[in-house]
Motif scaffolding. Structure first.
Motif, PDB file in Angstrom:
ATOM      1  N   TYR A 116       1.086  -1.039  -0.129  1.00 46.27           N
ATOM      2  CA  TYR A 116      -0.007  -0.109   0.169  1.00 46.27           C
ATOM      3  C   TYR A 116       0.830   1.139   0.080  1.00 46.27           C
ATOM      4  N   PRO A 117       1.175   1.817  -0.971  1.00 44.28           N
ATOM      5  CA  PRO A 117       1.960   3.034  -1.080  1.00 44.28           C
ATOM      6  C   PRO A 117       1.926   4.180  -0.384  1.00 44.28           C
ATOM      7  N   GLU A 118       2.947   4.511   0.379  1.00 43.26           N
ATOM      8  CA  GLU A 118       2.789   5.663   1.109  1.00 43.26           C
ATOM      9  C   GLU A 118       3.633   6.968   0.324  1.00 43.26           C
ATOM     10  N   ALA A 119       4.311   6.573  -0.801  1.00 47.32           N
ATOM     11  CA  ALA A 119       5.011   7.620  -1.588  1.00 47.32           C
ATOM     12  C   ALA A 119       5.031   7.101  -2.853  1.00 47.32           C
ATOM     13  N   GLU A 120       5.456   7.993  -3.866  1.00 50.42           N
ATOM     14  CA  GLU A 120       5.104   7.414  -5.425  1.00 50.42           C
ATOM     15  C   GLU A 120       6.571   6.211  -5.455  1.00 50.42           C
ATOM     16  N   SER A 121       7.532   6.548  -5.077  1.00 46.66           N
ATOM     17  CA  SER A 121       8.746   5.632  -5.180  1.00 46.66           C
ATOM     18  C   SER A 121       9.135   4.860  -3.938  1.00 46.66           C
ATOM     19  N   VAL A 122       9.298   3.348  -4.242  1.00 47.05           N
ATOM     20  CA  VAL A 122       9.669   2.602  -2.943  1.00 47.05           C
ATOM     21  C   VAL A 122      10.403   1.359  -3.861  1.00 47.05           C
ATOM     22  N   TYR A 123      11.576   1.065  -3.008  1.00 43.21           N
ATOM     23  CA  TYR A 123      12.675   0.019  -3.177  1.00 43.21           C
ATOM     24  C   TYR A 123      12.070  -1.529  -2.415  1.00 43.21           C
ATOM     25  N   PHE A 124      12.159  -2.511  -3.201  1.00 41.86           N
ATOM     26  CA  PHE A 124      12.065  -3.762  -2.724  1.00 41.86           C
ATOM     27  C   PHE A 124      13.328  -4.788  -2.929  1.00 41.86           C
ATOM     28  N   ALA A 125      13.645  -5.569  -1.970  1.00 44.43           N
ATOM     29  CA  ALA A 125      14.580  -6.287  -2.130  1.00 44.43           C
ATOM     30  C   ALA A 125      14.372  -7.884  -1.363  1.00 44.43           C
ATOM     31  N   TYR A 126      15.393  -8.586  -1.442  1.00 42.44           N
ATOM     32  CA  TYR A 126      15.300  -9.873  -0.930  1.00 42.44           C
ATOM     33  C   TYR A 126      15.750  -9.973   0.533  1.00 42.44           C
ATOM     34  N   PHE A 127      16.913  -8.900   0.738  1.00 41.72           N
ATOM     35  CA  PHE A 127      17.190  -8.410   2.130  1.00 41.72           C
ATOM     36  C   PHE A 127      17.786  -7.080   1.717  1.00 41.72           C
ATOM     37  N   ALA A 128      17.960  -6.397   3.095  1.00 42.48           N
ATOM     38  CA  ALA A 128      18.689  -5.010   3.017  1.00 42.48           C
ATOM     39  C   ALA A 128      19.989  -5.115   2.172  1.00 42.48           C
ATOM     40  N   PRO A 129      19.907  -4.523   0.948  1.00 38.38           N
ATOM     41  CA  PRO A 129      21.122  -4.292   0.117  1.00 38.38           C
ATOM     42  C   PRO A 129      22.210  -3.542   0.957  1.00 38.38           C
ATOM     43  N   TYR A 130      23.475  -4.172   0.680  1.00 39.04           N
ATOM     44  CA  TYR A 130      24.896  -3.596   1.084  1.00 39.04           C
ATOM     45  C   TYR A 130      25.573  -3.086  -0.282  1.00 39.04           C
ATOM     46  N   SER A 131      25.412  -1.680  -0.554  1.00 38.28           N
ATOM     47  CA  SER A 131      25.938  -1.314  -1.630  1.00 38.28           C
ATOM     48  C   SER A 131      27.472  -1.123  -2.147  1.00 38.28           C
ATOM     49  N   TYR A 132      27.961  -1.232  -3.098  1.00 38.23           N
ATOM     50  CA  TYR A 132      29.412  -1.386  -3.385  1.00 38.23           C
ATOM     51  C   TYR A 132      29.983   0.121  -3.051  1.00 38.23           C
ATOM     52  N   GLU A 133      29.206   1.411  -2.852  1.00 34.63           N
ATOM     53  CA  GLU A 133      29.522   2.685  -2.484  1.00 34.63           C
ATOM     54  C   GLU A 133      29.737   2.428  -1.023  1.00 34.63           C
ATOM     55  N   ARG A 134      28.549   1.778  -0.311  1.00 39.90           N
ATOM     56  CA  ARG A 134      28.801   1.610   1.246  1.00 39.90           C
ATOM     57  C   ARG A 134      30.167   0.883   1.511  1.00 39.90           C
ATOM     58  N   HIS A 135      30.301  -0.174   0.710  1.00 41.48           N
ATOM     59  CA  HIS A 135      31.601  -1.073   0.821  1.00 41.48           C
ATOM     60  C   HIS A 135      32.839  -0.151   0.961  1.00 41.48           C
ATOM     61  N   MET A 136      32.964   0.518  -0.141  1.00 41.09           N
ATOM     62  CA  MET A 136      34.048   1.609  -0.041  1.00 41.09           C
ATOM     63  C   MET A 136      34.177   2.428   0.781  1.00 41.09           C
ATOM     64  N   ASP A 137      33.006   2.910   1.351  1.00 42.82           N
ATOM     65  CA  ASP A 137      33.075   3.742   2.654  1.00 42.82           C
ATOM     66  C   ASP A 137      33.324   3.127   3.765  1.00 42.82           C
ATOM     67  N   LEU A 138      33.050   1.886   4.024  1.00 43.87           N
ATOM     68  CA  LEU A 138      33.461   0.974   5.105  1.00 43.87           C
ATOM     69  C   LEU A 138      35.081   0.930   4.914  1.00 43.87           C
ATOM     70  N   LEU A 139      35.603   0.743   4.019  1.00 44.07           N
ATOM     71  CA  LEU A 139      37.145   0.395   3.889  1.00 44.07           C
ATOM     72  C   LEU A 139      37.645   1.679   4.248  1.00 44.07           C
ATOM     73  N   HIS A 140      37.250   2.833   3.982  1.00 39.04           N
ATOM     74  CA  HIS A 140      38.052   3.991   4.196  1.00 39.04           C
ATOM     75  C   HIS A 140      37.409   4.718   5.645  1.00 39.04           C
ATOM     76  N   PHE A 141      36.597   4.327   6.111  1.00 42.25           N
ATOM     77  CA  PHE A 141      36.106   4.703   7.521  1.00 42.25           C
ATOM     78  C   PHE A 141      37.289   3.989   8.429  1.00 42.25           C
ATOM     79  N   ALA A 142      37.403   2.586   8.004  1.00 46.94           N
ATOM     80  CA  ALA A 142      38.417   1.838   8.872  1.00 46.94           C
ATOM     81  C   ALA A 142      39.707   2.349   8.677  1.00 46.94           C
ATOM     82  N   GLN A 143      40.030   2.749   7.417  1.00 40.31           N
ATOM     83  CA  GLN A 143      41.474   3.111   7.341  1.00 40.31           C
ATOM     84  C   GLN A 143      41.608   4.680   8.119  1.00 40.31           C
ATOM     85  N   SER A 144      40.495   5.585   8.229  1.00 41.06           N
ATOM     86  CA  SER A 144      40.627   6.720   8.964  1.00 41.06           C
ATOM     87  C   SER A 144      40.700   6.674  10.263  1.00 41.06           C
ATOM     88  N   SER A 145      40.400   5.416  11.203  1.00 42.72           N
ATOM     89  CA  SER A 145      40.572   5.409  12.554  1.00 42.72           C
ATOM     90  C   SER A 145      41.988   5.437  12.711  1.00 42.72           C
TER      91      SER A 145
END
Length: 375
Positions: A98-127
């Motif tokens: 039942y839509p609450e907005a015009e655009s919605v994403y569906f997935a098998y499980f919460a996606p983990y994007s390649y962009e977030r993957h690269m953010d994770l690497l550099h978050f760790a490095q920045s520590s």
């Protein structure tokens, strides 16, 4: 009305999308493979009527029993993923929205994007506590990146964490993110003691090509990486080849290889009881790790899991068993559900990205319980 999957980890084919009450879709197979189960798509619609989405080819998917009791996830902001009404009807997966907005994403499980993957690497490095090591490239030319957390020194244990050999098992990289958040927290006593005693070698995403392509189980060549550990090649499975070579050069005192399971609604581990070199010390370490994790979190259990391998009958093409045999060490496959944890059900979110991260954090308590005994 429009349905698209032309983005990172997108996967769907549109059969019919002109009536909100009868949207028909199909999941694409992994490239050069018959595996399929992962889906990720965007629905844009201005209709306020209930939308009925039918995924018509689930009967022949990789794990058809995994659809029983399963609820799809959806998100309006791509940050918070909630469960939506989902039923298995006449061998089709039926999602009602039942839509609450015009655009919605569906997935098998919460996606983990390649962009977030690269953010994770550099978050760790920045520590200032972690180093990014580039092991080589995948078939699609992406980096195979490893994080080294802690200062190598004589006598320190070498603990390896690998995740997402099967790219659709995105909960595995959420687990790693949670583990890293705790491990890099200088105010966390568990992390401080562990980094005094051990160095962590962490590969957050073993299969970046498959992840971006929207695959369930294979890399760009259609190869199941978790069946390549005895004889990987740069031509078919460079991801395993590169990580395996680094393990042989560095050594391994412990491995957690993190996955997701389609069928079982529980968190559990699979050990190395079937490898030829299995002995009382390995059994003792396995028991100590499980007992510590049971005390650390009620999300973990030991009643349900995979059938134990007979002595000497383990499949040594699998990461955890190859490592256990090669290095005579504690080596576990960690499994999390796509559905929910039946012991602690959550009707709104099911097993989720957030709970996966918390399990990653809690797992460090179990690592601490065994670190002194690893060698």
């Amino acid at each position: 009305m429009k349905i698209t999957c032309n983005f990172d980890s997108g996967n769907i084919e549109v059969i019919k999308a002109d009536d909100p009450a009868d949207i028909q879709l199909a999941i694409r197979k992994d490239h050069n493979s018959d595996f399929y189960q992962w889906f990720h798509f965007r629905l844009h619609s201005q209709s306020t009527e209930p939308h009925t989405i039918r995924i018509v080819n689930v009967k022949d998917s990789a794990y058809p029993d995994g659809w029983k009791g399963y609820q799809a996830v959806a998100s309006y902001d791509r940050e918070t993923w909630f469960r939506v009404e989902t039923q298995l009807v006449n061998e089709q997966l039926v999602i009602t929205h039942y839509p609450e907005a015009e655009s919605v994403y569906f997935a098998y499980f919460a996606p983990y994007s390649y962009e977030r993957h690269m953010d994770l690497l550099h978050f760790a490095q920045s520590s200032g506590m972690a180093q990014i090591v580039e092991l080589g490239e995948t078939l699609d030319g992406r980096d195979m990146s490893m994080l080294v957390v802690g200062e190598p020194a004589e006598g320190k244990r070498k603990i390896w964490i690998t995740a997402r050999q099967h790219p659709g098992e995105s909960m595995a990289e959420w687990f790693v993110e949670g583990m890293l958040n705790r491990l890099l927290d200088e105010d966390d006593a568990v992390a401080r003691i562990l980094l005094d005693k051990a160095v962590f070698y962490i590969v957050p995403n073993m299969n970046p090509d498959g992840s971006v392509r929207g695959h369930l189980r294979t890399n760009a060549a259609g190869v199941n990486l978790n069946r390549e550990w005895q004889s990987p090649s740069m031509e078919k499975s460079p991801e395993v080849y590169l990580v395996r070579q680094q393990m042989l050069e560095t050594g391994v005192d412990m491995l957690l290889d993190v996955h997701g399971d389609e069928n079982l609604p529980y968190n559990f581990v699979a050990g190395a009881e079937g490898v030829p070199s299995y002995n009382a010390k390995m059994q003792q370490l396995e028991t100590a790790f499980k007992n510590a994790l049971l005390l650390a979190t009620p999300e973990f259990q030991t009643e349900f899991g995979y059938e134990l391998d007979a002595p000497g009958q383990a499949n040594l093409t699998i990461a955890s068993t190859w490592v256990a045999e090669q290095f005579n060490c504690l080596s576990y496959t960690v499994e999390m559900p796509f559905k929910d944890n039946a012991d602690l059900p959550d009707s709104d979110y099911g097993w989720s990205d957030v709970r996966s991260m918390k399990l990653g954090q809690d797992s460090l308590v179990a690592v601490l319980a065994v670190v002194d005994q690893l060698r």
